[in-house]
Design a protein around this motif. Structure first.
Motif, short mmCIF file in Angstrom:
data_model
loop_
_atom_site.label_atom_id
_atom_site.label_comp_id
_atom_site.label_asym_id
_atom_site.label_seq_id
_atom_site.Cartn_x
_atom_site.Cartn_y
_atom_site.Cartn_z
N SER A 188 13.83 80.01 45.19
CA SER A 188 14.71 79.61 44.08
C SER A 188 15.65 78.48 44.48
CB SER A 188 15.50 80.83 43.60
OG SER A 188 14.64 81.87 43.20
N HIS A 189 15.07 77.36 44.86
CA HIS A 189 15.84 76.22 45.36
C HIS A 189 16.49 75.43 44.21
CE1 HIS A 189 14.02 76.84 49.29
NE2 HIS A 189 12.83 76.84 48.73
N HIS A 190 17.32 74.46 44.58
CA HIS A 190 17.81 73.48 43.62
C HIS A 190 16.71 72.43 43.37
CE1 HIS A 190 21.76 75.18 44.48
NE2 HIS A 190 22.30 74.41 43.55
N ILE A 191 16.70 71.91 42.16
CA ILE A 191 15.78 70.82 41.82
C ILE A 191 16.60 69.65 41.27
CG2 ILE A 191 13.71 72.21 41.43
CD1 ILE A 191 14.44 72.27 38.44
N THR A 192 16.12 68.44 41.49
CA THR A 192 16.90 67.25 41.15
C THR A 192 16.03 66.20 40.48
OG1 THR A 192 18.32 67.63 43.09
CG2 THR A 192 18.39 65.44 42.10
N LEU A 193 16.62 65.51 39.50
CA LEU A 193 16.05 64.29 38.93
C LEU A 193 17.10 63.20 39.08
CD1 LEU A 193 14.37 65.39 35.55
CD2 LEU A 193 13.21 64.62 37.63
N HIS A 194 16.68 62.05 39.58
CA HIS A 194 17.60 60.94 39.79
C HIS A 194 17.37 59.86 38.72
CE1 HIS A 194 18.87 62.51 43.69
NE2 HIS A 194 17.59 62.71 44.00
N GLU A 195 18.20 59.90 37.67
CA GLU A 195 18.22 58.80 36.68
C GLU A 195 16.81 58.36 36.30
OE1 GLU A 195 20.86 56.58 34.29
OE2 GLU A 195 21.50 57.81 35.97
N ARG A 196 16.10 59.20 35.56
CA ARG A 196 14.70 58.93 35.24
C ARG A 196 14.54 58.75 33.73
NH1 ARG A 196 9.99 60.08 38.05
NH2 ARG A 196 8.12 60.16 36.75
N LEU A 197 13.79 57.69 33.34
CA LEU A 197 13.47 57.49 31.93
C LEU A 197 12.33 58.43 31.55
CD1 LEU A 197 13.92 55.94 29.30
CD2 LEU A 197 12.22 54.26 30.08
N VAL A 198 12.60 59.29 30.58
CA VAL A 198 11.64 60.32 30.18
C VAL A 198 11.22 60.07 28.74
CG1 VAL A 198 11.31 62.79 29.80
CG2 VAL A 198 12.63 62.00 31.77
N PRO A 199 9.93 59.93 28.46
CA PRO A 199 9.48 59.76 27.07
C PRO A 199 9.92 60.93 26.20
CG PRO A 199 7.69 59.29 28.61
CD PRO A 199 8.80 59.88 29.42
N GLU A 200 10.11 60.67 24.91
CA GLU A 200 10.64 61.67 24.01
C GLU A 200 9.78 62.92 23.91
OE1 GLU A 200 12.61 61.94 19.56
OE2 GLU A 200 12.02 60.00 20.40
N ILE A 201 8.47 62.80 24.11
CA ILE A 201 7.62 63.99 23.97
C ILE A 201 7.91 65.03 25.06
CG2 ILE A 201 5.75 62.67 22.91
CD1 ILE A 201 4.18 63.19 25.58
N HIS A 202 8.57 64.63 26.13
CA HIS A 202 8.87 65.57 27.22
C HIS A 202 10.19 66.31 27.00
CE1 HIS A 202 5.66 64.52 30.13
NE2 HIS A 202 5.68 63.37 29.48
N ILE A 203 10.86 66.03 25.89
CA ILE A 203 12.12 66.69 25.56
C ILE A 203 11.88 67.57 24.33
CG2 ILE A 203 14.54 66.37 24.93
CD1 ILE A 203 14.06 65.22 27.62
N PHE A 204 12.34 68.83 24.39
CA PHE A 204 12.12 69.69 23.23
C PHE A 204 13.25 70.71 23.08
CE2 PHE A 204 9.75 71.27 26.86
CZ PHE A 204 9.99 72.63 26.89
N ASP A 205 13.31 71.30 21.89
CA ASP A 205 14.39 72.21 21.50
C ASP A 205 13.84 73.64 21.47
OD1 ASP A 205 16.51 73.56 20.43
OD2 ASP A 205 16.48 72.53 18.49
N LEU A 206 14.36 74.48 22.33
CA LEU A 206 13.89 75.86 22.38
C LEU A 206 14.35 76.69 21.18
CD1 LEU A 206 14.47 76.46 26.16
CD2 LEU A 206 12.26 76.50 25.03
N GLU A 207 15.32 76.19 20.44
CA GLU A 207 15.82 76.91 19.27
C GLU A 207 15.11 76.47 17.99
OE1 GLU A 207 17.95 79.37 19.44
OE2 GLU A 207 18.17 79.13 21.61
N ALA A 208 14.21 75.52 18.08
CA ALA A 208 13.51 75.03 16.89
C ALA A 208 12.53 76.08 16.38
CB ALA A 208 12.77 73.74 17.22
N ALA A 209 12.01 75.85 15.18
CA ALA A 209 11.03 76.77 14.60
C ALA A 209 9.81 76.86 15.52
CB ALA A 209 10.61 76.27 13.23
#
Length: 377
Positions: A188-209
């Motif tokens: 259960s380590h720490h994970i890191t992202l350093h200032e990365r451009l992420v396309p919109e399809i990789h972002i989502f809402d867990l509270e959505a329908a």
């Protein structure tokens, strides 16, 4: 799957010390778990998965937890990962499962990152703790606070908007930080992202329908405390197994006039522990069955049901920690050695009880719900 777990049980038990020392589940054991279907349990049949109903999936998780706490914990992550992924955009979901359903997904649910809206997607950065299973994951996710011009975007009820980001495991940096008192093999380590451009399809809402049909995928939050309860009960069952196995060795403690097994004091305590364990098993089974009925009826997405599942998770964690404490004390000095499974069970249950789903503060909402319901009668 349960047959496969029984066949794997002697090896898991024999390698417990190896798992703790490595602070991860060895890759060959992960492959064995993958081959018996661990990561496809909650994947829909439309994508080659087993799409177990939740009680059946919990039975698998409970069987693995009864063998080893760390194995049980990563099995929960494997199941939850598939349920989290079900909330992803269809394009991303297809990408995740394009090579088949046996995909290991993990992440951190703490909103420890930021996702700044920019042209072409989001600029994401952050450092997330407690990313259990990250050492063998195929995909990793993390929760982010959405920002615009450096300021949080308001979400429901004025709180900052939170979204999940999911990327292939190779895109994340894993920091070697998991030096813990228990659940040592979960990675259960720490994970890191350093200032990365992420396309919109990789972002989502867990509270959505829900994006997928079926009772499994309609209300993720209500399942999570129940899965934690499965961990508590399974580990308590394993603790009791170990205590009884020790008694059957004929061990006689220092200054005792009879063996542990023949001592009335020991028998009394075993009887009491057995009652606590039976109560925990029954409560958990009733709560799981109740939630599954609501899922089948399409009425699970209810805040009151989330509070009910939280109540069961907290009570089960507390009760099962008590079972571990009592078993450890009853075993005497033999339990203090690293070679004793009882000390490992004790540590694992205490660490599991530190999780947010098992925190005593959840009882505040439980109490408010009880008072509201009584006033409505």
């Amino acid at each position: 799957m349960l047959v496969g777990i029984r066949e794997l049980a002697p090896e898991i038990t024999a390698r417990a010390a190896e798992i703790e020392a490595a602070r991860r589940v060895p890759p060959d054991l992960v492959d064995r778990l993958r081959s018996i279907g661990l990561f496809r349990m909650f994947v829909p049949r439309s994508h080659g998965g087993l799409e177990f109903d939740l009680p059946a999936g919990m039975e698998v998780i409970r069987a693995l937890t009864r063998l080893d706490g760390s194995i049980g914990w990563i099995s929960i992550v494997g199941g939850v990962g598939a349920l989290f992924a079900a909330a992803a955009r269809p394009e991303l979901y297809q990408q995740m499962y394009q090579d088949g359903p046996d995909v290991a997904i993990c992440g951190s649910s703490q909103p420890a990152g930021t996702a700044e809206r920019v042209s072409g997607g989001y600029r994401v950065k952050g450092r997330w703790p407690f990313a259990s299973s990250c050492t063998h994951a195929d995909w990793i996710g993390g929760f982010c606070i959405v920002t615009e011009n450096g300021k949080p975007v308001p979400g429901p009820h004025g709180k900052p908007q939170v979204r999940a980001v999911a990327l292939p495991a190779r895109d994340w940096e894993i920091e070697d930080t998991w030096h813990a008192a228990g659940l040592k093999g979960t990675g259960s380590h720490h994970i890191t992202l350093h200032e990365r451009l992420v396309p919109e399809i990789h972002i989502f809402d867990l509270e959505a329908a829900p994006r997928l049909s079926g009772p499994l995928y309609q209300a993720l939050r209500q399942w999570l405390p129940l899965l934690h309860g499965t961990f508590s009960v399974g580990l308590a069952e394993g603790t009791f197994d170990d205590l009884l196995a020790l008694a059957h060795t004929g061990r006689q403690q220092l200054y005792a006039t009879t063996s542990m097994r023949d001592s009335e004091v020991f028998q009394y305590e075993v009887g009491r522990i057995s009652a606590d364990l039976s109560a925990a098993q029954a409560f958990h089974e009733v709560q799981v069955a109740s939630h599954w009925r609501r899922a089948l009826a399409g009425t699970l997405n209810d805040e009151d049901l989330l509070i009910e599942s939280a109540r069961s998770a907290v009570w089960l964690a507390t009760t099962c920690v008590g079972i571990a404490d009592a078993s450890f004390a009853l075993a005497g000095s033999s339990a203090v050695y690293d070679s004793s499974p009882l000390q490992r069970r004790l540590r694992d249950l205490h660490i599991g009880a530190q999780h947010a789903h098992a925190q005593q503060r959840q009882y505040v909402d439980v109490g408010k719900l009880a008072l509201r319901r009584s006033a409505e009668l």
